[in-house]
Design an enzyme around this catalytic site. Structure first.
Site, mmCIF file in Angstrom:
data_model
loop_
_atom_site.group_PDB
_atom_site.id
_atom_site.type_symbol
_atom_site.label_atom_id
_atom_site.label_comp_id
_atom_site.label_asym_id
_atom_site.label_seq_id
_atom_site.Cartn_x
_atom_site.Cartn_y
_atom_site.Cartn_z
ATOM 1 N N ASP A 174 0.947 11.122 9.502
ATOM 2 C CA ASP A 174 1.343 10.666 10.829
ATOM 3 C C ASP A 174 2.846 10.816 11.015
ATOM 4 O O ASP A 174 3.615 10.794 10.047
ATOM 5 C CB ASP A 174 0.988 9.185 11.033
ATOM 6 C CG ASP A 174 -0.505 8.938 11.015
ATOM 7 O OD1 ASP A 174 -1.263 9.904 11.214
ATOM 8 O OD2 ASP A 174 -0.900 7.785 10.806
ATOM 9 N N ARG A 175 3.264 10.919 12.258
ATOM 10 C CA ARG A 175 4.694 11.057 12.553
ATOM 11 C C ARG A 175 5.507 9.934 11.913
ATOM 12 O O ARG A 175 6.565 10.172 11.326
ATOM 13 C CB ARG A 175 4.911 11.046 14.068
ATOM 14 C CG ARG A 175 6.382 11.026 14.461
ATOM 15 C CD ARG A 175 6.576 10.821 15.952
ATOM 16 N NE ARG A 175 6.297 12.029 16.695
ATOM 17 C CZ ARG A 175 6.616 12.181 17.996
ATOM 18 N NH1 ARG A 175 7.205 11.208 18.651
ATOM 19 N NH2 ARG A 175 6.335 13.293 18.613
#
Length: 240
Positions: A54-55
């Site tokens: 995930d970012r």
């Protein structure tokens, strides 16, 4: 410059910073920079992501340097032959260990089986009033997802009522606001600290470790966690 953890003629791994998207994604939206582009420009060679983070998640991110190796690594991930270990800081004190077997609904509204094992590493209670309580409790856990669903750890820890500190969508916004106002914390406390797999060409067992970022360390210090026990760097020679 991205921190390179491992590199040979087939693979390259980095310690992805929190906030950096792996690549362009319809679900994640637009960004000014992507890990795949940054790494390609840094080494002057095309790279192919073998998995995703995930970012807002930092830590070990593995790429291949050719498509044949990518196919082998894709098979390893699909057959659950790769072990992924995460460090995270949660609200409250969890059980000492637990396997969370809780189905998740993906972005296409399809129900998917999802399994996460975790064990508690350390606990903390600090003088931070919250609601009717005069103190606040937190714990450091190591989480090992057996499946790889989107936002799996964030959703699973929310499900057991111990959300990840700093997670907005699947966390506790009141706690996040408290930490923002008290400690100026803006990042999510989730870090992919270890990846274990067999090399796709040599079959050698590879263990990659990524040290936590400065913000994770700072929050750990506030909570009196000893993070040095779980964040040893990888010991691999890198090409000059």
């Amino acid at each position: 410059m991205l921190e390179i953890l491992y590199r040979d003629e087939h693979l390259i791994a980095i310690n992805k910073p929190s906030g950096l998207l792996v690549h362009k994604s319809f679900y994640a939206g637009k960004a000014d920079a992507y890990a795949i582009q940054e790494l390609r420009d840094q080494i002057g060679q095309y790279v192919y992501p073998a998995h995703r983070l995930d970012r807002k998640t930092s830590g070990v991110l593995l790429f291949t340097l050719d498509k044949d190796t990518l196919r082998i690594m894709n098979d390893q991930f699909a057959e659950r032959q790769v072990e992924k270990k995460y460090l995270t800081i949660l609200r409250g004190w969890t059980k000492e260990e637990e396997t969370i077997d809780y189905d998740l609904i993906n972005e296409d509204e399809i129900r998917q089986n999802a399994i996460t094992y975790y064990h508690r590493l350390q606990i903390s209670e600090i003088d931070l009033p919250f609601g009717k309580h005069q103190t606040s409790r937190y714990c450091l856990v190591e989480a090992i997802p057996e499946t790889g669903r989107m936002h799996q750890l964030r959703k699973h820890f929310k499900h057991i009522l111990h959300p990840i500190l700093g997670c907005r969508k699947h966390g506790c916004n009141k706690q996040n606001k408290l930490w923002l106002e008290t400690f100026n914390m803006t990042k999510m406390m989730l870090h992919a600290h270890q990846l274990i797999f067999n090399h796709p060409v040599t079959n050698e067992k590879i263990t990659l470790n990524a040290t936590v970022n400065d913000e994770f360390k700072r929050v750990g210090n506030i909570l009196n966690f000893d993070l040095s026990l779980y964040t040893r760097p990888s010991q691999f020679p890198l090409p000059s």
